[in-house]
Design an enzyme around this catalytic site. Structure first.
Site, PDB file in Angstrom:
ATOM      1  N   GLU A 206       0.857  -1.302   0.060  1.00 40.26           N
ATOM      2  CA  GLU A 206      -0.010  -0.079  -0.256  1.00 40.26           C
ATOM      3  C   GLU A 206       0.788   1.236   0.046  1.00 40.26           C
ATOM      4  OE1 GLU A 206      -2.931  -0.213   3.132  1.00 40.26           O
ATOM      5  OE2 GLU A 206      -3.751  -2.101   2.180  1.00 40.26           O
ATOM      6  N   ASP A 243      -4.339  -0.652  12.068  1.00 37.92           N
ATOM      7  CA  ASP A 243      -5.141  -1.546  11.742  1.00 37.92           C
ATOM      8  C   ASP A 243      -4.312  -2.961  12.305  1.00 37.92           C
ATOM      9  OD1 ASP A 243      -6.519  -3.829  10.689  1.00 37.92           O
ATOM     10  OD2 ASP A 243      -6.034  -3.407   8.656  1.00 37.92           O
ATOM     11  N   LYS A 341     -15.609  -1.469   1.838  1.00 35.83           N
ATOM     12  CA  LYS A 341     -14.965  -2.055   0.550  1.00 35.83           C
ATOM     13  C   LYS A 341     -15.902  -2.682  -0.342  1.00 35.83           C
ATOM     14  CE  LYS A 341     -10.862  -3.006   3.311  1.00 35.83           C
ATOM     15  NZ  LYS A 341      -9.854  -4.246   3.797  1.00 35.83           N
ATOM     16  N   ARG A 370      -8.217  -1.445  -1.373  1.00 35.09           N
ATOM     17  CA  ARG A 370      -7.548  -2.936  -1.120  1.00 35.09           C
ATOM     18  C   ARG A 370      -6.477  -2.782  -1.205  1.00 35.09           C
ATOM     19  NH1 ARG A 370     -11.859  -6.641   0.054  1.00 35.09           N
ATOM     20  NH2 ARG A 370      -9.995  -7.405   1.267  1.00 35.09           N
TER      21      ARG A 370
END
EC number: 4.2.1.11
Length: 448
Positions: A206, A243, A341, A370
């Site tokens: 990411e 997270d 999502k 995602r």
């Protein structure tokens, strides 16, 4: 009004080099839309099915030719000449009925979603409107507070960090453009700090850095230092979020959470809650995602009671953008926010239903990317269309992440018609609809 004239899907690649589905929809009047579907690495077991071929001789079994064939075959036959491109709900419900399974396992959520997005884009073009305005109407003007994943861990990287994401949130910015600048400056200062300490500055899926750390607290320490080095105040200007992706750490047999990539420590659920509470007390953390295993509902209720008045408790794997799970969570008092999502549920219609249910219950809805992304910027338009207030779309590197930030800046400019102040609103700390004024004040006064 214009009927669907053609639907065509193909296999393309996502940001990890894995195949995904791209669909194109044309109306009879020549209007066009395209949708590309992302893919997750850390996936909830209750997510809608991402249909893969399983042929190990091709793309290591990750091909999507079956999903593509379903678009070009059954879905095209069911929709072409029968639905107006503007009938989003009718189109989505028709695909859901055609699939006929509770998890879209027959046609594949990746097949269905590609058409759902492409149809909406074609309809927006027909209406002569930007996608966010077409989806949300004239009251779509709230630009989101970004969650910027600048340190990656867990299954998103190959390092020795258990938590999956360590994020910065520019809660003190006045505009999304300023928020992105603050995030970028902090990101680059973080890189300098890591380099100075001899740490690896390669990036994960990411776009965040993925060096090894001694434990899960050290990344938070680096983030505080990076914020300060960029000239900002931790908490007041830029808050932290994480997270945990706890389902990846949980052993259902022993009922324990293990920090398997770092220290090897094991915790019962109450012990793990205390561990997270300790981090929240020590650092200006405003949001904690998936702090417990997705199937341990009673434990989620407990952590929400303990921490939910202080910080945002986000359900991702826990809710999988599904209104059935969200409804249960609301009734039980589990979590106070939901990660949205698109590919977890598979259509725009169901996504809107989940966001609306969350809002009605006082839960914040956070529109999310995602880990396997593409150049598709639909989520940037979606978050503005719904006035959701928060977006999670990666770090300050990799074009697949930056594409969404660039689209948000375009939308802000468009809403304000180039003026410094216009109709757009950036809420910053006030985008935490689930926290009271005292909690927000406490976070912004926390210096880390």
């Amino acid at each position: 009004m214009s009927l669907i004239a053609s639907i065509y899907a193909r296999e393309v690649l996502d940001s990890r080099g894995n195949p995904t589905v791209e669909a194109e929809v044309y109306s009879e009047d020549g209007f066009f839309g395209r949708g590309i579907v992302p893919s997750g690495a850390s996936t909830g077991e209750h997510e809608a099915v991402e249909l893969r071929d399983g042929d190990k001789s091709r793309y290591l079994g990750k091909g999507v030719t079956k999903a593509v064939a379903n678009v070009n075959g059954a879905i095209a036959e069911a929709l072409i000449g029968k639905f107006d491109v503007a009938d989003q709900r009718g189109i989505d419900l028709a695909m859901i009925a055609l699939d006929g399974t509770p998890n879209k396992g027959k046609l594949g959520a990746n097949a269905i979603l590609s058409v759902s997005i492409a149809t909406a884009r074609a309809a927006a073009e027909e209406a002569g409107l930007p996608l966010y305005q077409y989806l949300g109407g004239p009251n779509s003007y709230v630009l989101p507070t970004p969650m910027m994943n600048v340190i990656n861990g867990g299954v998103h990287s190959d390092n020795k960090v258990d938590f999956q994401e360590f994020m910065i949130m520019p809660v003190g910015a006045k505009t999304v453009k300023e928020a992105i600048r603050m995030g970028s400056e902090t990101f680059h200062n973080l890189k300098k700090l890591l380099e100075a300490d001899g740490k690896n500055t390669s990036v994960g899926d990411e776009g965040g850095f993925a060096p090894d750390f001694a434990n899960n607290e050290e990344p938070l320490q680096y983030l505080v230092k990076a914020i300060q080095a960029a000239g900002y105040k931790p908490g007041k200007d830029i808050a932290l979020a994480t997270d945990v992706a706890a389902s990846e750490l949980y052993d259902a047999d022993t009922k324990k959470y293990k920090l398997k990539w770092s220290t090897g420590e094991e915790f019962t659920a109450p012990e793990f809650e205390k561990y997270i509470e300790g981090l929240v007390a020590k650092y200006p953390i405003v949001s904690v995602e998936d702090p417990l295993d997705e199937n341990e509902w009673d434990d989620w209720v407990e952590v929400t009671k303990e921490l939910g008045k202080k910080v945002q408790i986000v359900g991702d794997d826990f809710f999988v953008t599904n209104t059935d799970y969200l409804k249960r969570g609301i009734e039980m008092g589990a979590a106070n926010a939901i990660l949205i999502k698109l590919n977890q549920i598979g259509t725009l219609t169901e996504t809107f239903e989940a966001i609306e249910m969350a809002k009605e219950a006082g839960y914040t809805a956070i529109v999310s990317h995602r880990s396997g992304e593409t150049e598709d910027t639909t989520i940037a338009d979606l978050v503005v269309a719904t006035n959701a207030g928060q977006i999670k779309t990666g770090s300050m590197s990799r074009t697949d992440r930056i594409a969404k930030y660039n689209q948000l800046m375009r939308i802000e400019d468009e809403l304000n018609q180039g003026e410094p102040e216009g109709v757009s609103i950036y809420k910053g700390i006030n985008s935490f609809y689930n926290l009271n004024a005292d909690a927000k004040k406490e976070i912004q006064s926390h210096q880390g």
